[in-house]
Motif scaffolding. Sequence first.
Motif, mmCIF file in Angstrom:
data_model
loop_
_atom_site.group_PDB
_atom_site.id
_atom_site.type_symbol
_atom_site.label_atom_id
_atom_site.label_comp_id
_atom_site.label_asym_id
_atom_site.label_seq_id
_atom_site.Cartn_x
_atom_site.Cartn_y
_atom_site.Cartn_z
ATOM 1 N N GLY A 269 16.211 15.076 -12.115
ATOM 2 C CA GLY A 269 16.329 16.253 -12.249
ATOM 3 C C GLY A 269 16.114 17.339 -12.377
ATOM 4 N N LYS A 270 14.522 17.069 -12.960
ATOM 5 C CA LYS A 270 14.109 18.355 -13.939
ATOM 6 C C LYS A 270 12.626 18.085 -13.395
ATOM 7 C CE LYS A 270 16.635 18.315 -17.689
ATOM 8 N NZ LYS A 270 17.283 19.349 -18.286
ATOM 9 N N ILE A 271 11.992 18.615 -13.670
ATOM 10 C CA ILE A 271 10.374 18.993 -13.821
ATOM 11 C C ILE A 271 9.877 17.553 -14.365
ATOM 12 C CG2 ILE A 271 8.356 20.474 -13.039
ATOM 13 C CD1 ILE A 271 10.574 23.105 -12.965
ATOM 14 N N GLU A 272 9.329 16.879 -12.962
ATOM 15 C CA GLU A 272 8.835 15.862 -14.342
ATOM 16 C C GLU A 272 7.017 16.135 -14.590
ATOM 17 O OE1 GLU A 272 9.597 12.087 -12.196
ATOM 18 O OE2 GLU A 272 11.667 12.351 -13.088
ATOM 19 N N LEU A 273 6.637 16.191 -15.492
ATOM 20 C CA LEU A 273 5.722 16.757 -16.027
ATOM 21 C C LEU A 273 4.945 15.735 -16.457
ATOM 22 C CD1 LEU A 273 6.137 19.774 -18.646
ATOM 23 C CD2 LEU A 273 5.189 19.855 -15.912
ATOM 24 N N TYR A 274 5.867 14.632 -16.613
ATOM 25 C CA TYR A 274 5.609 13.406 -16.582
ATOM 26 C C TYR A 274 6.491 12.282 -16.053
ATOM 27 C CZ TYR A 274 4.650 8.123 -18.331
ATOM 28 O OH TYR A 274 4.913 7.020 -19.191
ATOM 29 N N SER A 275 5.628 11.392 -15.037
ATOM 30 C CA SER A 275 6.263 10.996 -13.827
ATOM 31 C C SER A 275 6.103 9.389 -14.615
ATOM 32 C CB SER A 275 5.658 11.503 -13.059
ATOM 33 O OG SER A 275 6.344 10.359 -11.520
ATOM 34 N N GLU A 276 8.034 9.505 -14.339
ATOM 35 C CA GLU A 276 7.757 7.417 -14.502
ATOM 36 C C GLU A 276 8.001 7.027 -13.721
ATOM 37 O OE1 GLU A 276 8.285 6.023 -17.544
ATOM 38 O OE2 GLU A 276 9.415 8.137 -18.871
ATOM 39 N N GLU A 277 8.245 7.847 -12.621
ATOM 40 C CA GLU A 277 7.786 7.431 -10.720
ATOM 41 C C GLU A 277 6.218 6.390 -11.105
ATOM 42 O OE1 GLU A 277 9.559 7.595 -7.353
ATOM 43 O OE2 GLU A 277 10.670 9.934 -7.656
ATOM 44 N N LEU A 278 6.081 7.247 -11.761
ATOM 45 C CA LEU A 278 4.503 6.875 -11.304
ATOM 46 C C LEU A 278 3.451 5.956 -11.481
ATOM 47 C CD1 LEU A 278 2.208 10.356 -10.361
ATOM 48 C CD2 LEU A 278 2.532 8.875 -8.692
ATOM 49 N N ALA A 279 4.578 5.792 -13.192
ATOM 50 C CA ALA A 279 4.093 5.005 -14.207
ATOM 51 C C ALA A 279 4.581 3.904 -13.586
ATOM 52 C CB ALA A 279 4.895 5.106 -16.008
ATOM 53 N N SER A 280 5.657 3.815 -12.546
ATOM 54 C CA SER A 280 6.639 2.020 -12.294
ATOM 55 C C SER A 280 5.800 2.114 -11.922
ATOM 56 C CB SER A 280 8.191 2.195 -12.158
ATOM 57 O OG SER A 280 7.883 3.625 -10.800
ATOM 58 N N LYS B 127 1.165 -1.317 -0.017
ATOM 59 C CA LYS B 127 0.062 0.127 -0.004
ATOM 60 C C LYS B 127 1.171 1.726 -0.118
ATOM 61 C CE LYS B 127 -4.356 -0.827 2.150
ATOM 62 N NZ LYS B 127 -5.312 -1.471 2.982
ATOM 63 N N TYR B 128 -0.013 2.025 -0.917
ATOM 64 C CA TYR B 128 0.552 3.241 -0.146
ATOM 65 C C TYR B 128 2.017 4.085 -0.957
ATOM 66 C CZ TYR B 128 -3.162 3.220 2.305
ATOM 67 O OH TYR B 128 -4.633 2.556 2.599
ATOM 68 N N PRO B 129 2.442 3.512 -1.484
ATOM 69 C CA PRO B 129 4.198 3.480 -2.363
ATOM 70 C C PRO B 129 5.234 4.563 -2.069
ATOM 71 C CG PRO B 129 3.052 2.453 -4.261
ATOM 72 C CD PRO B 129 1.893 3.315 -3.688
ATOM 73 N N PHE B 130 4.253 5.607 -2.569
ATOM 74 C CA PHE B 130 4.981 6.650 -2.007
ATOM 75 C C PHE B 130 4.893 7.622 -0.706
ATOM 76 C CE2 PHE B 130 4.253 5.579 -6.394
ATOM 77 C CZ PHE B 130 5.265 7.034 -6.522
ATOM 78 N N ALA B 131 3.658 6.792 -0.007
ATOM 79 C CA ALA B 131 4.207 8.036 1.349
ATOM 80 C C ALA B 131 5.202 7.891 2.274
ATOM 81 C CB ALA B 131 3.144 7.207 2.102
ATOM 82 N N ASN B 132 6.023 9.342 2.452
ATOM 83 C CA ASN B 132 6.968 9.548 2.925
ATOM 84 C C ASN B 132 6.942 9.535 4.424
ATOM 85 O OD1 ASN B 132 8.833 8.641 0.914
ATOM 86 N ND2 ASN B 132 8.265 10.949 -0.299
ATOM 87 N N GLU B 133 6.043 9.965 4.529
ATOM 88 C CA GLU B 133 5.587 10.033 6.599
ATOM 89 C C GLU B 133 4.601 9.489 6.932
ATOM 90 O OE1 GLU B 133 4.770 13.764 7.788
ATOM 91 O OE2 GLU B 133 5.220 14.346 5.657
ATOM 92 N N GLY B 134 4.505 9.200 7.752
ATOM 93 C CA GLY B 134 3.990 7.817 9.092
ATOM 94 C C GLY B 134 2.450 7.645 8.449
ATOM 95 N N VAL B 135 1.940 6.841 7.996
ATOM 96 C CA VAL B 135 0.290 6.783 7.900
ATOM 97 C C VAL B 135 -0.710 6.141 9.173
ATOM 98 C CG1 VAL B 135 -1.432 5.973 5.641
ATOM 99 C CG2 VAL B 135 0.966 6.581 5.113
ATOM 100 N N THR B 136 -1.335 7.303 9.229
ATOM 101 C CA THR B 136 -2.327 7.250 10.472
ATOM 102 C C THR B 136 -2.444 5.583 10.267
ATOM 103 O OG1 THR B 136 -3.669 8.980 9.956
ATOM 104 C CG2 THR B 136 -2.578 9.557 11.703
ATOM 105 N N ASN B 137 -3.458 5.392 8.666
ATOM 106 C CA ASN B 137 -4.565 4.881 8.703
ATOM 107 C C ASN B 137 -3.889 3.628 8.439
ATOM 108 O OD1 ASN B 137 -4.795 7.031 6.978
ATOM 109 N ND2 ASN B 137 -4.680 5.434 5.277
ATOM 110 N N LEU B 138 -2.600 3.136 8.383
ATOM 111 C CA LEU B 138 -2.114 2.679 8.374
ATOM 112 C C LEU B 138 -1.686 1.378 9.478
ATOM 113 C CD1 LEU B 138 -0.835 0.448 5.698
ATOM 114 C CD2 LEU B 138 0.781 1.944 5.688
ATOM 115 N N ILE B 139 -1.523 2.396 10.031
ATOM 116 C CA ILE B 139 -1.266 1.753 11.752
ATOM 117 C C ILE B 139 -2.141 1.856 12.117
ATOM 118 C CG2 ILE B 139 -0.291 2.754 13.934
ATOM 119 C CD1 ILE B 139 1.124 4.137 12.659
ATOM 120 N N ILE B 140 -3.759 2.362 11.842
ATOM 121 C CA ILE B 140 -4.843 1.614 11.939
ATOM 122 C C ILE B 140 -5.242 0.241 11.925
ATOM 123 C CG2 ILE B 140 -7.025 1.969 11.860
ATOM 124 C CD1 ILE B 140 -6.956 5.179 12.814
#
Lengths: 337, 177, 745
Positions: C580-591, C398-411
């Motif tokens: 290293g650039k502004i990502e208008l298209y996000s490969e990361e999301l795509a991956s 779940k939530y691969p991009f969460a960079n901080e603790g997710v309350t609902n995940l702890i719940i």
Amino acid sequence: MKEELIISGRMNPNIDPVLHLWHWEIPVYLFLGGLAAGLLFFAAFYVIRDEKDRFPTAVKIAPILAPIAIIIGLIALFLDLKHKLFFWRLYTVIRLESPMSWGAWVLMIITPLSFMWVGGFLKEVFPKIDLKKGFSSKLLKLVFKESEGEVNWKWKYNFLETFEKFIIFRRKELAWVILFYSLILGVYTGILLSAFNARPLWNTAILGPIFLVSGFSTAAASIMWMSKLPEEKKWFSKIDIMLIIIELFFILHLFMGFLAGPQVQVDAAALFWGGQFTVYFGLFVVILGLIMPAIFEVMELSGIHVHISIPAFLILFGGLIFRFVMVEAGQITRYLY
Amino acid sequence: MRYAMAIDTKKCVGCSDCVVACQTENNIPLGYARDWVTETINGVYPSLQLEFRSERCNHCDNTPCVRTCPTGASHVIEGGIVKVTHEKCIGCGACIQSCPYDARYSSPEGWVDKCTFCDHRLKDGQNPACVEVCPTHCMYFGDLDDSNSPVSKVMANRKWKVLAPEAGTSPQIFYLI
Amino acid sequence: MKTTRRDFIKISSIGLGSLAVATPVVNYITGNSNDNPLSGTGKISRHANYCEVCFWNCAGWVYKNEEGKIWKIIGNENDPHSNGRFCPRGTGGIGMYEDDDRLKKPLMRVGKPESQEYKEISWTEAFDHIAAKMKEIGQKYGNESIALFKHGSSSKHFGHLISAFGSSNQAGPAYAQCKGPREEAFTLTFGEPLHSPEPLDIRDSKCLVLIGSHLGENMHNGQVQEMSEAIDKGISIITVDPRFSTVASKSKFWLPIKPATDNALLLAWINVIINENLYDKDYIEKLSVGFDKLKEHVQQFTPEWAYGITTIEPNIIRETAREMAKAAPAVIVHPGRHATWYGDDTQRLRAIAILNALLGSWGRRGGFYMAASAKLPKFSSPAYPKPKWGWKDINPEKYPFANEGVTNLIIDGSHPDYKGVNKIKAWFVLGTNLPVSIPDTKRTIEAIQNQEFIVVIDTMPTEITGYADIVLPECTYIERYDDLRVLPHREPNIALRVPAFEPRFESKPAWWMAKEIANRLGLGDYFNYKDYSDVLDWQLKQIGSSLDEMKNLGVKKFDREFDDLYFAEGETPEFGTTSGKIELYSEELASYGFPPLPVYKPMPEPETGFYRLIYGRSPVHTFSRTTNNPRLTELQKENKLWVNPKVAKEWDFKDDQEIWLQNQDGIVSEFSIKVRITERIRWDSVYMVHGFGHKDKRLTRGFGKGISDAELITKVLIDPESGGTGMRSNFVTFVTENPGKEVVS
Ligand SMILES: Nc1nc2c(c(=O)[nH]1)N[C@H]1C(S)=C(S)[C@@H](COP(=O)(O)OP(=O)(O)OC[C@H]3O[C@@H](n4cnc5c(=O)[nH]c(N)nc54)[C@H](O)[C@@H]3O)O[C@H]1N2
Ligand SMILES: Nc1nc2c(c(=O)[nH]1)N[C@H]1C(S)=C(S)[C@@H](COP(=O)(O)OP(=O)(O)OC[C@H]3O[C@@H](n4cnc5c(=O)[nH]c(N)nc54)[C@H](O)[C@@H]3O)O[C@H]1N2
Ligand code: SF4
Ligand code: SF4
Ligand code: SF4
Ligand code: SF4
Ligand code: SF4
Ligand SMILES: [Mo]
């Protein structure tokens, strides 16, 4: 849709959501003040005209109510004050711009005058006072003492006897003074409300005369009620009918003035015309308090017997309600929101 | 000198900070307020206008409240500030009845109270508490007789209105529109 | 109870000898009023603090009057967060301190876990019990099974405690219930999150686009102040909100959008800006990747297409797009803050980020500035033990991009239906009112019931304290030391909090609690100080200041290390993204199988007779934490339900009529709410302010006043990228008769 809200801050007690600062005390005070003014006026007037024996009730008996009314009125006024212990501040300045101020001073003057007036007739009205028995005799003995003769009492202190003689001797002069101050008192109770321009309902010059006339009408009604002499009764009945007609005429003018005025006054008038005060004003003040007693009195004068207490009571009651209605409704009317 | 306030309705967001700041600054007892905020909405969704106004005593030029006061407790001080001396006030309510803005109230102790333009702060060269706290900086205060005061300057450049001018009190709080 | 200053003058002068006694008497006779609150003989003092009524953390001064009682709190002129002016909540913050309903002593639940009976215990008993329980649970399930829910400055101390104990399971509502999706969308696009305060150069902006952000009701101080300054300078504001918000009324354009359709509008704007060549070509060419894909992608999203979805007319969409472009790069498409709306929030925020990129506002004057923070050395403490697992491992898919603790995940990890191995077994909760802050209260409570031990550290008896086994009363921010405020801004700066008063009742600061518990766990080394002021003084001395200096300053500013508030002319800055650039298209999301370019997804609609429940802020309240504050309830004591006049007519409602609400899942509000009939809301939605309807009777001002939006938010649309809990797809209908539910006592 238009929405207008006070979203924060203003929930001051007695001010919000609508002004309701003055309660029963002020209308009662205005009523009693007007009544006392009328009573003293008639008494003084007929002494000046040398008609004291034609109208003995008006001159000697009814005025006994005046100091009582004034005192009760003052108590009501005092109760209305929110910072009571400072009431004496009223008598540290005279502020002619403030009706409350000169009203306070007029009352200061007229209260002792009214006592003097009543005192000067006391031996005539109450030649016999029971100072022997009962609790009341103890109180009465504070100012009276037993005496012999046609009048069975004397003032307890000699200077009061002297003073009484002086009053009787100078009664006409006293009458002139009282006539003057009773008019001021009447005018004062009349214009007190209309001095507050901030309340659209009170912001009219005609309110003063209405209250003045109404006060005198309640006084005339009291006299006619108390009088035992048919001629005096009839005379005050006539005076009363005249005052009622004047008052009705003024009331009509009041409303015409409102309707021709700015929107806030149109709104003020609406309180009486299909608004929350319609019943009180229309029924109790105009119909029961003015028109009905006038009809009864005309009937009486034309020989159809109606017990005098009925119109008299209606007039007094109507006068009281009128003041209640004006004070209450006036506080509701406003320029903003 | 003529103190006055101009409040920019284009910036005021009706947040009521002016109310709570006045209450704390002036030790207003809970349940009472010297100033307040109104919201007026006109129109039909979605063509609407909305105006917030922070309101208080208008420190009128023509003061019915002072006129009708029987004791002189209500009075005008330098700069046209209308004040109440608590120890002179009998709580008769005449001034309250005379104010078309309902800007005065009867304090729990009985005397009447109202906005003072924070004259205690003015002495120290500070602005009134409400002016000083307003997060939108929408209130301007100062001397109308001084053309360099913030209030004079902003009024010179903007359209303004006063409340209930028909009441004839010549109010000195101006709303920039 | 409160003596007025005037009373005080009278009382105190009696003590000052005969001359002074005479003064009030003379005043009484002469009528010389002494209603000047500043005059008097006592000494007025002020004490540095930063506000904790919300997380803008404005710095200011707490004033004590001559009696030594609290008088007022005023902003610090040198503070870039407040500029010397607090918002109404901050000004009324002294009510937090004054509130007599506060928690007064440590409490321990007696009897069964579901009982609501507590007894007062001593601090020693409380700490002994907590330490024993922590050891026991740690032994049984591993120290990782203890989690911390937190919000606010003092939560750092308990964060430190559980980290020292060996758990990294910390989360706060400020992420998954607030800005989580926004932070991740901006990180995906520009390589860094926005943090707080957001680096928005509003004061120099020429065009501000607010998508829902209801500044003026949302009183985030610096932003409101800068917006007002910009209004003076003639900024043009474009507000997109289904409700006629305060700021909508100050806007050049108000777009009364149909709720839940913002993505369509954003895509259409992108379409216009690209197709009309309104974008910053040089900037996009040099600094971004994926423009061509974006251009192709948005061709389908014409204003005409968006019109059918959003109800915003195509010419208005075009006109507003041109308005932004005209101001570019001094334009801000505001990223908002509470971003968890519809479960597609990362996508919406990506569209917002992209729009900003096209307009070239990132790194530009009047757009987004580059914030800088002061650097403070860490007070020495041993390294934390390395936990075997953390919150991410509760459900790694779940939530691969969460960079901080997710309350609902702890719940999730705490819930009886959790099938994984990384179970949560005990909770610490500090400064967050979970039943009100996290949607789907039922699930939260089920998770709570599944815990072996719960400690709540709070200042007030709020909803969450009713679920605790141990309640620890924290003193308010006015009565304690905390860490220095170190937040990014145009200029690096720090702000100090010192106690202006001894804590009222038996409340205590969190740093002391954490230290006492640590001592009992043998973790005393991690809390190697006597008083927290020692830590502050040490840190301050390292940077050439001192506690004493800061007590006088309150706020200290530092020079920026580099002159890089905005991108320099011709500079090609590097971004923190993979490319290293502004990502208008996000490969990361795509991956990860997410849309690499923002999409519009239709959202559920209300059935007939139902209305979308939307909520927001009142300028005078912060969530549920102020709705018992004696100063602020004075300004607003309850929330009302905003209902369009058309709807009111249909239901025959009168203003201030009390009604109950029932949501799509049959949940009926516990209390009634008054109707406000107003044109300010659409006919398909109803609106209320969040944070009211307290259920604890010990909150004498807040109990039963208005209703809680949270209890009606049972349907949660989770943002799959970040874990943010979308809360605006709940629908309510009206119940006009008292549903007769017994009020729980
Ligand atoms: N006074 C005060 N200020 C606060 C806070 C507080 O508690 N009190 N809390 C602070 C915190 S932590 C946060 S996160 C922020 C939150 O403040 P913001 O980020 O400004 O909050 P929003 O989520 O934008 O929510 C409110 C607005 O969204 C509108 N809205 C609802 N549905 C939609 C929709 O579908 N589309 C669009 N375009 N608009 C919609 C509502 O009508 C409302 O005007 O406020 C901060 N400021
Ligand atoms: N339904 C709904 N849910 C929401 C939101 C919404 O608008 N609607 N908004 C969301 C957003 S944006 C956010 S940021 C969160 C906010 O969520 P929370 O921060 O949980 O919000 P509050 O309701 O203010 O709860 C704060 C708790 O901290 C306590 N507290 C206050 N000061 C202190 C202190 O100094 N020390 C300690 N120990 N405790 C203290 C208060 O008494 C209260 O119990 O809520 C989110 N949840
Ligand atoms: S503080 Fe300023 S913005 Fe807020 S309501 Fe008062 S005048 Fe308006
Ligand atoms: S606003 Fe009212 S109280 Fe203030 S000066 Fe004018 S009339 Fe008097
Ligand atoms: S209430 Fe006080 S200030 Fe007002 S008129 Fe009466 S005495 Fe004057
Ligand atoms: S000027 Fe002072 S007294 Fe008047 S409303 Fe503002 S803060 Fe209150
Ligand atoms: S914005 Fe208001 S509540 Fe938030 S920290 Fe600043 S003053 Fe306090
Ligand atoms: Mo938030």
